[in-house]
Scaffold this motif. Structure first.
Motif, short mmCIF file in Angstrom:
data_model
loop_
_atom_site.label_atom_id
_atom_site.label_comp_id
_atom_site.label_asym_id
_atom_site.label_seq_id
_atom_site.Cartn_x
_atom_site.Cartn_y
_atom_site.Cartn_z
N PRO A 1 7.76 -0.93 -9.70
CA PRO A 1 7.54 0.52 -9.52
C PRO A 1 6.17 0.82 -8.90
N GLU A 2 6.01 2.02 -8.45
CA GLU A 2 4.73 2.42 -7.86
C GLU A 2 3.61 2.27 -8.89
N GLY A 3 2.47 1.80 -8.37
CA GLY A 3 1.33 1.57 -9.24
C GLY A 3 1.35 0.23 -9.93
N GLU B 1 0.83 -1.20 0.00
CA GLU B 1 0.00 0.00 0.00
C GLU B 1 0.87 1.26 0.00
N ARG C 1 3.56 1.70 -1.46
CA ARG C 1 4.08 1.91 -2.81
C ARG C 1 2.97 1.90 -3.85
N ARG C 2 1.71 1.90 -3.37
CA ARG C 2 0.53 1.88 -4.23
C ARG C 2 0.58 0.72 -5.22
N GLN C 3 0.97 -0.44 -4.69
CA GLN C 3 1.03 -1.67 -5.48
C GLN C 3 -0.12 -2.60 -5.10
#
Length: 490
Positions: free
Chosen positions: A406-408, A366, A368-370
């Motif tokens: 990477p983020e997302g 969360e 890293r917005r993964q």
């Protein structure tokens, strides 16, 4: 027989062969002489069997109710003069010598055993040996017949067919040229047989000598001699020579295994050197950073603000955690490498374990917005494995995927039915593994340049754990999908 142990096998075989040949030749000569002598005795006794009966039929031997001593003596002397090989005796019914014509002092016994006489008269198989009055223990072929006076048996005519003079002639003949020729002939046969045997043994043991020389060169020169030994070993292994061919084939296989093990040891040594170099590199960066921030705190303690001191301490603490994590991984890898850790297997559902591991990484993902995505097929069988070790495998793979995504992005864990077991795939949307590192990523920690993704100790630990479970991890090619790792469990 004590043979010098430094002799070659061919020499030992030749020596044994010569001894056996001499022994067999000696026994053969002895048997031939013995058989020839026995045959001669039988022929002599058969031809002269009626001699004693002819003597006993002479009427001049009897006078009235007794013997005519003068006639007996004269007849005996006459017979022995005509045929010196015979000796004539007159025995009473008890076997005692009643008359004889031997020179004074030649008679050694005064009676003869009558058992052989009765065997001869009864028609027993020839030759039959009887006592020799002129010898204390000698036994010779003889002719015998009962002597009757007016129908009454008064004794026996006993004729020794191989007397003293005949024995002397036989002894002299033993030194004759005929016997010498026979012995020389036997010696020549032994000599030629020895030469043939030595040549045959050298020919037979030639492959063994070649194999011995190859082994000695390998012992002396080591791995450098293997290339030269290959043609010889191939030739000996394919030659139809029984045990020698099998021995050459076994040695060839052994040298091949040694060469493979030597290459593996060389590769492992190189990998170990690279491991030390990479670990040193990985340790040097956080240690240098940790040392720098701590030194800055010490030198500027009075001038730094509270916020700067707090930030420096946070950075130093983060670098300390990296060092601690790397040290822990090194310790864990060492225990797996040297067989200290053994799996304690149990049956469990792999889907439940994946959910538990996901919960450990929810906050990190969360941040890293993964997205962590489980894709679990229905009806998966339970697996038999060490729960803690497999949890460590999933933890390392997920940690590695999250750090390099990477983020997302997203990290996907797939559980698929594979025969009687389960296939696990962990994929991410990161940059993937550079081609130059894909072949060594599970053998040593590799670090790519330019910030690209490499492999660390975590993947090596994953591979060792799976190997303990009879499985292995693979890097699956997937275009545009980052890195995909796959393994199976049953």
């Amino acid at each position: 027989m004590n043979l010098p142990w430094h002799w070659t096998l061919a020499r030992r075989l030749s020596a044994v062969f010569v001894v056996l040949l001499l022994t067999c030749s000696s026994v053969s000569i002895w048997l031939q002489v013995a058989a020839s002598g026995r045959y001669e005795q039988e022929v002599t006794q058969r031809l002269s069997r009626g001699l004693a009966e002819h003597i006993a039929s002479n009427a001049e031997l009897v006078r009235g109710d007794g013997l005519n001593d003068a006639a007996v003596k004269a007849l005996f002397e006459q017979l022995m003069a005509v045929n010196p090989s015979v000796e004539v005796y007159l025995l009473n019914t008890e076997g005692r010598i009643a008359a004889q014509a031997a020179p004074p002092g030649h008679i050694k016994r005064d009676r003869v055993d009558l058992a052989p006489v009765r065997q001869l008269l009864a028609g027993a198989p020839l030759p039959i040996m009887g006592d020799d009055p002129r010898g204390e223990t000698d036994r010779k072929v003889f002719s015998a017949a009962p002597l009757r006076v007016r129908g009454r048996n008064v004794g026996y005519v006993y004729v020794v067919l191989s007397g003293e003079e005949r024995e002397a002639l036989v002894a002299n003949a033993a030194e004759s040229s005929v016997l010498r020729t026979l012995l020389w002939s036997m010696g020549l046969v032994v000599f030629l047989g020895t030469l043939a045997g030595v040549a045959a043994f050298r020919l037979i043991t030639k492959p063994l000598r070649e194999l011995t020389n190859t082994v000695q060169r390998f012992e002396r020169d080591g791995m450098a001699s293997l290339q030269q030994a290959v043609p010889t070993l191939d030739r000996l292994a394919t030659d139809e020579r029984g045990e020698i061919s099998a021995l050459a084939q076994a040695f060839r296989q052994m040298t091949q295994r040694i060469a493979e093990q030597w290459r593996e040891l060389t590769a492992q040594d190189q990998q170990r050197r690279e491991l030390f170099a990479n670990v040193s590199h990985d340790l040097r960066t956080p240690l240098t950073s940790l040392h720098g921030y701590l030194e800055t705190l010490l030198m500027k303690a009075d001038t730094l603000s509270v916020a700067d001191r707090h930030r420096y301490l946070e950075i130093a603490l983060g670098q300390s955690r990296k060092v601690g994590r790397l040290a822990q991984e090194l310790f864990e890898l060492a225990r797996l490498e040297y067989g200290v850790v053994k799996p304690d297997k149990e049956r469990f559902a792999l889907a439940d374990l994946v959910q538990d591991v996901f919960q450990k990484f929810e906050l990190a993902a969360e941040a890293r917005r993964q997205r962590l995505v489980p894709q679990i097929s229905h009806g998966l069988p339970v697996v038999n494995a060490d729960l803690g070790m497999i949890e460590r495998v999933l933890t390392n793979l997920l940690d590695n995927a999250i750090r390099h995504t990477p983020e997302g992005g997203q990290v996907v864990v797939r559980l698929l039915s594979e025969g009687t077991g389960v296939r696990v795939e962990v994929s991410d949307t990161g940059p993937g593994i550079p081609k130059e590192l894909q072949s060594v990523i599970f053998r040593r920690p590799a670090f790519a340049s330019g910030g690209e993704r490499g492999g660390g100790l975590g993947l090596m630990i994953v591979q060792r754990i799976l190997q303990l479970h009879g499985s292995d991890i693979r890097l699956v090619s997937a275009d545009g999908c980052g890195a995909v790792f796959s393994f199976e469990l049953e």
